[in-house]
Scaffold this motif. Structure first.
Motif, short mmCIF file in Angstrom:
data_model
loop_
_atom_site.label_atom_id
_atom_site.label_comp_id
_atom_site.label_asym_id
_atom_site.label_seq_id
_atom_site.Cartn_x
_atom_site.Cartn_y
_atom_site.Cartn_z
N SER A 89 -1.31 3.87 4.30
CA SER A 89 -0.96 4.04 2.88
C SER A 89 0.54 3.88 2.70
O SER A 89 1.32 4.16 3.61
N THR A 90 0.94 3.42 1.50
CA THR A 90 2.38 3.25 1.23
C THR A 90 3.09 4.60 1.30
O THR A 90 4.25 4.67 1.69
N GLN A 91 2.38 5.67 0.94
CA GLN A 91 2.99 6.99 1.01
C GLN A 91 3.39 7.32 2.45
O GLN A 91 4.48 7.82 2.74
N LYS A 92 2.48 6.99 3.37
CA LYS A 92 2.74 7.29 4.77
C LYS A 92 3.95 6.49 5.28
O LYS A 92 4.79 7.03 6.00
N ILE A 93 4.03 5.24 4.85
CA ILE A 93 5.18 4.42 5.26
C ILE A 93 6.46 5.01 4.68
O ILE A 93 7.48 5.14 5.36
N ALA A 94 6.38 5.36 3.38
CA ALA A 94 7.56 5.91 2.70
C ALA A 94 8.02 7.18 3.40
O ALA A 94 9.23 7.37 3.63
N ASP A 95 7.07 8.03 3.83
CA ASP A 95 7.43 9.26 4.53
C ASP A 95 8.11 8.94 5.86
O ASP A 95 9.10 9.56 6.24
N ALA A 96 7.54 7.94 6.55
CA ALA A 96 8.06 7.60 7.87
C ALA A 96 9.51 7.13 7.79
O ALA A 96 10.30 7.37 8.70
N PHE A 97 9.88 6.46 6.71
CA PHE A 97 11.25 5.93 6.61
C PHE A 97 12.14 6.78 5.72
O PHE A 97 13.32 6.46 5.55
N GLY A 98 11.54 7.82 5.11
CA GLY A 98 12.34 8.69 4.26
C GLY A 98 12.84 8.02 2.99
O GLY A 98 13.96 8.26 2.57
N ASN B 266 5.09 -17.14 8.79
CA ASN B 266 5.04 -16.90 10.22
C ASN B 266 3.65 -16.56 10.75
O ASN B 266 3.49 -15.69 11.61
N GLN B 267 2.68 -17.24 10.25
CA GLN B 267 1.31 -17.11 10.76
C GLN B 267 0.83 -15.67 10.80
O GLN B 267 0.21 -15.22 11.75
N ALA B 268 1.17 -14.91 9.73
CA ALA B 268 0.67 -13.54 9.62
C ALA B 268 0.31 -13.27 8.16
O ALA B 268 0.78 -13.97 7.26
N THR B 269 -0.53 -12.29 7.96
CA THR B 269 -0.93 -11.98 6.60
C THR B 269 -0.79 -10.48 6.36
O THR B 269 -1.12 -9.68 7.23
N LEU B 270 -0.25 -10.15 5.21
CA LEU B 270 -0.20 -8.74 4.83
C LEU B 270 -1.43 -8.49 3.95
O LEU B 270 -1.53 -9.01 2.85
N VAL B 271 -2.36 -7.71 4.46
CA VAL B 271 -3.59 -7.46 3.71
C VAL B 271 -3.42 -6.17 2.92
O VAL B 271 -3.17 -5.11 3.48
N ARG B 272 -3.47 -6.30 1.60
CA ARG B 272 -3.33 -5.11 0.75
C ARG B 272 -4.71 -4.65 0.31
O ARG B 272 -5.47 -5.40 -0.30
N SER B 273 -5.03 -3.40 0.60
CA SER B 273 -6.30 -2.84 0.12
C SER B 273 -5.97 -1.81 -0.93
O SER B 273 -5.46 -0.74 -0.62
N PRO B 274 -6.22 -2.14 -2.24
CA PRO B 274 -5.84 -1.23 -3.30
C PRO B 274 -6.40 0.16 -3.08
O PRO B 274 -7.57 0.32 -2.68
N GLY B 275 -5.57 1.17 -3.28
CA GLY B 275 -6.02 2.56 -3.12
C GLY B 275 -5.99 3.02 -1.68
O GLY B 275 -6.01 4.23 -1.40
N LYS B 276 -5.96 2.11 -0.73
CA LYS B 276 -5.96 2.53 0.68
C LYS B 276 -4.60 2.31 1.35
O LYS B 276 -4.08 3.17 2.03
N GLY B 277 -4.06 1.13 1.13
CA GLY B 277 -2.77 0.84 1.78
C GLY B 277 -2.69 -0.60 2.24
O GLY B 277 -3.37 -1.48 1.71
N VAL B 278 -1.86 -0.81 3.27
CA VAL B 278 -1.67 -2.18 3.75
C VAL B 278 -1.90 -2.27 5.26
O VAL B 278 -1.84 -1.29 5.99
N ARG B 279 -2.13 -3.51 5.68
CA ARG B 279 -2.39 -3.75 7.10
C ARG B 279 -1.84 -5.13 7.42
O ARG B 279 -1.83 -6.02 6.58
N LEU B 280 -1.36 -5.29 8.64
CA LEU B 280 -0.78 -6.57 9.04
C LEU B 280 -1.76 -7.29 9.95
O LEU B 280 -2.19 -6.76 10.96
N GLU B 281 -2.06 -8.51 9.60
CA GLU B 281 -2.95 -9.30 10.47
C GLU B 281 -2.19 -10.50 10.98
O GLU B 281 -1.49 -11.17 10.23
N THR B 282 -2.35 -10.75 12.26
CA THR B 282 -1.60 -11.88 12.83
C THR B 282 -2.54 -12.93 13.37
O THR B 282 -3.58 -12.61 13.96
N ALA B 283 -2.15 -14.16 13.19
CA ALA B 283 -2.92 -15.25 13.75
C ALA B 283 -2.52 -15.46 15.21
O ALA B 283 -3.29 -15.93 16.03
N THR B 284 -1.28 -15.10 15.53
CA THR B 284 -0.79 -15.27 16.90
C THR B 284 -0.80 -13.93 17.62
O THR B 284 -1.28 -12.93 17.10
#
Lengths: 97, 657
Positions: free
Chosen positions: B12-21, B41-59
């Motif tokens: 979740s974005t909240q969790k990321i925000a907490d981690a970086f202050g 750069n052969q990667a995708t940022l997958v946004r799941s509304p209400g849940k958060g984000v996830r990074l997917e890489t092709a490489t």
């Protein structure tokens, strides 16, 4: 420059060879040759590892068949000129100069 | 992004925000940037509304991580240090004054941030004697000595270089240039300079070590950059004029002119030659010895002073050691420049040198004291380590001439403590040979082979120094032993000549005056043949009980067996035989003959002077023979002796030497 190992040989390696050694030392120093001069008696001379052997005329005949390295006969042990004249051509050859 | 890469699952974005202050809003802005970069750069940022984000890489994930590390400044938020460096780089590279606006645009941050950074930049510049100058209406500029500016620029580049990777890049073709280099310099320019140097290496068969090679590449690129904006190096270096490096530098400069249309001044050429000279430091010592460096400065004198000091302290004869002279000369040639400019070549082996050769290191340190006074500054231990290495190599090469310095370790309480002490000594003072460990009763066996005794017990031994130490060998005790080693080394050559003797002389060297006196000199002796002449000379020694009568027979037998080789020069016979039980003490006698006799020596007959000589085992009579050799080397002495009628006069003449 390579350091030469030189042997001064007399009957017992203590008396006349020592005198010869001192004169060889003087000549080497004057010529700027790096050399280690040791004395040996005639019995062990052939088994000592060296680049060059100095000895007297009398012992020359007894040594010459026993050694494969250059052998120099010195008539007058005290004569720097004789030592220098007889050994320098051979030393230059050994040092590849 | 690294955080997301590590998480692997939706966060979740909240969790990321907490981690970086920071706030969620900041994270959302940042995620936009991340998304943009991922797309390229052969990667995708997958946004799941209400849940958060996830990074997917092709490489591979680690490949993406690597790419992230090499992000160009335009793509990321910089740390303060990175900003300072970038500003310095920009200011130096541009050559013209830069305004705050210009700078903030170049390093992509606000004017206020740049103003804040400029304070640090100013301090940095002042640290290396450069000035941050404000040109009214135009902005900031770096001013100062050109070579200092170049060194700073070089350091800015070099600090970030991964040497190992860069070396890989340079040695293996077709590899991709590290991105930080690509962003500093034009890609093909690096390649071009690189191949010029490769060619120079080949044409002049002048191999350059990888690290030095890269240094030189960067140096030339920096120089080119500076020359393009009209900055010329001022300091001429006349010391390199006649070196082979100067020829190579000339060639390189010609190539640069041809390839880039860039003109380099003679001073620039000399600077390149200096770098080539400096590169030699990285080459192997045995390669160095073949090169002779011409010097116009006083380096030679300092090299000789160092060697002389070391020679005096060790007792080794090193002034005629050409290899040491040349390698040290070559080293000092570049080192002197570093000393004068207060620069230091880091020595990766310093600790090892200090641990393994503390003795040599200490001497190296002392040997440069004169130089330090002359320079008015201390020489760094890193540099002393290099000098110590050169000396150590020479030490090893020459030490074989004499015996090693040897100590005996004695502990009465038994083997255990002495073994422990021996181990400590061997690791702390590898130059010292510890010949054995034993109890005090065994001392007699070894006393002739050692220079001093080291013991944990407090007692004295006759005729030898005993150094008292604790089994743990404190520093002070170590120093004490070292002092003894230096002393022993100084007297080593003498003591080698006066090796153990069984006579009452107690190992003292025998001089000619100790053996020749009125009782062993006879003039105008009548002898019918050589045998009788030898008997006459030998009898004098038997009379004073120096030899047994059998020794005379041995002298005669020797000539029968081996020939008259004892006639060592015209008119002089030097009769002697094997040192054995018929010799009671080293001795010598001399007679002159009324009528010369034939010994059968073609070259040196007839003989008028006969010496009889006996030696004990060992070489304690060396000095006496040296004195005699000096006497015999003067023909007028022989004439004098042959004609002399007065025993005292003859004796005086013999003992003149």
């Amino acid at each position: 420059m390579k350091k030469l190992k030189i042997l001064a040989v007399c009957g017992f390696g203590v008396g006349s060879s020592m005198l010869l050694k001192m004169n060889i030392d003087d000549v080497m120093q004057a010529q700027g040759i790096r050399a280690e001069v040791e004395t040996a008696d005639i019995m062990t001379a052939s088994s000592v590892n060296a680049d060059l052997i100095f000895t007297s005329k009398e012992l020359y005949g007894q040594l010459k068949d026993k050694v494969t390295i250059p052998l120099i006969e010195i008539l007058n042990f005290m004569d720097h000129k004789e030592i220098e004249g007889k050994c320098m051509p051979i030393i230059r050859e050994i040092l590849g100069q | 992004m690294l955080f997301l890469l590590k998480e692997r699952k939706t966060v979740s974005t909240q969790k990321i925000a907490d981690a970086f202050g920071v706030s969620r809003r900041t994270i959302r802005y940042d995620l936009d940037l991340v998304e943009e970069w991922c797309a390229k750069n052969q990667a995708t940022l997958v946004r799941s509304p209400g849940k958060g984000v996830r990074l997917e890489t092709a490489t591979q994930r680690n490949q993406l991580e690597r790419q992230l590390r090499n992000l160009s400044p335009q793509d990321r938020i910089l740390t303060e240090e990175e900003r300072v460096r970038l500003i310095l780089q920009e200011l130096i590279a541009s050559g013209r004054p830069m305004t705050l606006d210009h700078l903030s645009q170049r390093i992509q941050c606000s004017r206020n941030t740049v103003i804040k950074m400029m304070k640090i930049v100013r301090v940095r510049l002042e640290e290396c004697n450069l000035e941050l100058r404000i040109v009214t209406g135009k902005g900031y500029q770096v001013a100062g000595n050109e070579s200092v500016i170049r060194r700073l620029l070089f350091d800015l580049y070099a600090e970030r270089v991964d040497w190992r990777k860069l070396a890989e890049f340079f040695t293996k073709k077709n590899q991709q240039l590290p991105s930080y280099l690509a962003q500093w310099f034009e890609d093909d320019e690096i390649d071009q300079v690189f191949s010029i140097l490769m060619e120079a290496e080949e044409i002049f068969s002048h191999p350059i070590a990888d690290v030095a090679f890269i240094n030189l590449t960067i140096h030339i690129l920096v120089a080119m950059e500076r020359i393009r904006i009209g900055a010329e190096i001022e300091l001429p270096d006349t010391q390199v004029v006649n070196t082979s490096e100067m020829k190579i530098a000339d060639w390189i400069v010609k190539k640069i002119r041809a390839d880039f249309g860039l003109e380099m001044s003679p001073t620039e050429t000399e600077t390149i030659a200096m770098h080539l000279l400096g590169a030699k430091l990285f080459r192997r010592i045995d390669e160095l010895s073949e090169t002779v460096v011409q010097t116009q400065d006083d380096t030679k004198n300092w090299v000789e002073e160092i060697i002389r000091y070391f020679e005096e302290e060790t007792g080794l004869q090193l002034m005629d050691d050409q290899q040491l002279h040349q390698s040290l000369m070559l080293h000092m040639k570049t080192a002197m420049n570093r000393f004068r400019r207060g620069r230091v070549a880091k020595n990766p082996y310093l600790q090892e040198i200090k641990n393994k050769y503390p003795f040599v290191f200490q001497m190296a340190k002392q040997s440069v004291q004169g130089l330090e006074n002359h320079l008015g500054r201390m020489i760094d231990e890193d540099e002393i380590g290099y000098i110590a290495l050169h000396l150590r190599v020479a030490y090893e090469r020459n030490a074989g001439r004499g015996t090693q310095i040897t100590a005996l370790v004695i502990c009465a309480s038994g083997i255990a403590t002495s073994e422990f002490l021996k181990m400590r000594l061997e690791s702390l003072l590898p130059e010292l040979t510890v010949i054995d460990t034993c109890s005090v009763q065994d001392y007699e066996i070894y006393k002739d082979r050692i220079h001093f005794v080291i013991s944990t017990l407090d007692y004295e031994l006759p005729g030898v120094d005993v150094i008292h130490v604790s089994p743990f060998l404190e520093n002070e005790e170590l120093m004490k032993i070292r002092e003894h080693m230096i002393q022993a080394a100084k007297f080593r050559q003498i003591s080698d000549m006066t090796a153990p003797s069984k006579s009452e002389n107690g190992g003292k060297e025998i001089m000619l005056k100790d053996v020749l006196h009125a009782d062993v000199v006879r003039l105008n002796v009548e002898a019918s043949d050589w045998e009788m002449a030898i008997r006459e000379a030998g009898t004098l020694l038997v009379a004073q009980k120096s030899i047994e009568p059998a020794y005379i027979d041995n002298m005669i037998t020797a000539i029968h067996d081996l020939g008259p080789y004892i006639v060592i020069m015209p008119h002089v016979a030097f009769a002697h035989a094997r040192p054995d039980e018929t010799v009671n003490e080293s001795c010598m006698s001399v007679i002159t003959l009324k009528e010369p006799v034939e010994f059968g020596s073609e070259a040196n007959d007839p003989v008028s002077i006969v010496f009889a000589f006996a030696a004990e085992t060992g070489a304690s009579h060396m000095k006496a023979l040296q004195d005699l050799a000096k006497f015999l080397s003067k023909p007028e002495n022989l004439t004098f002796l042959m004609e002399c009628e007065d025993k005292d006069l003859a004796l005086n003449k013999l003992l003149e030497y």
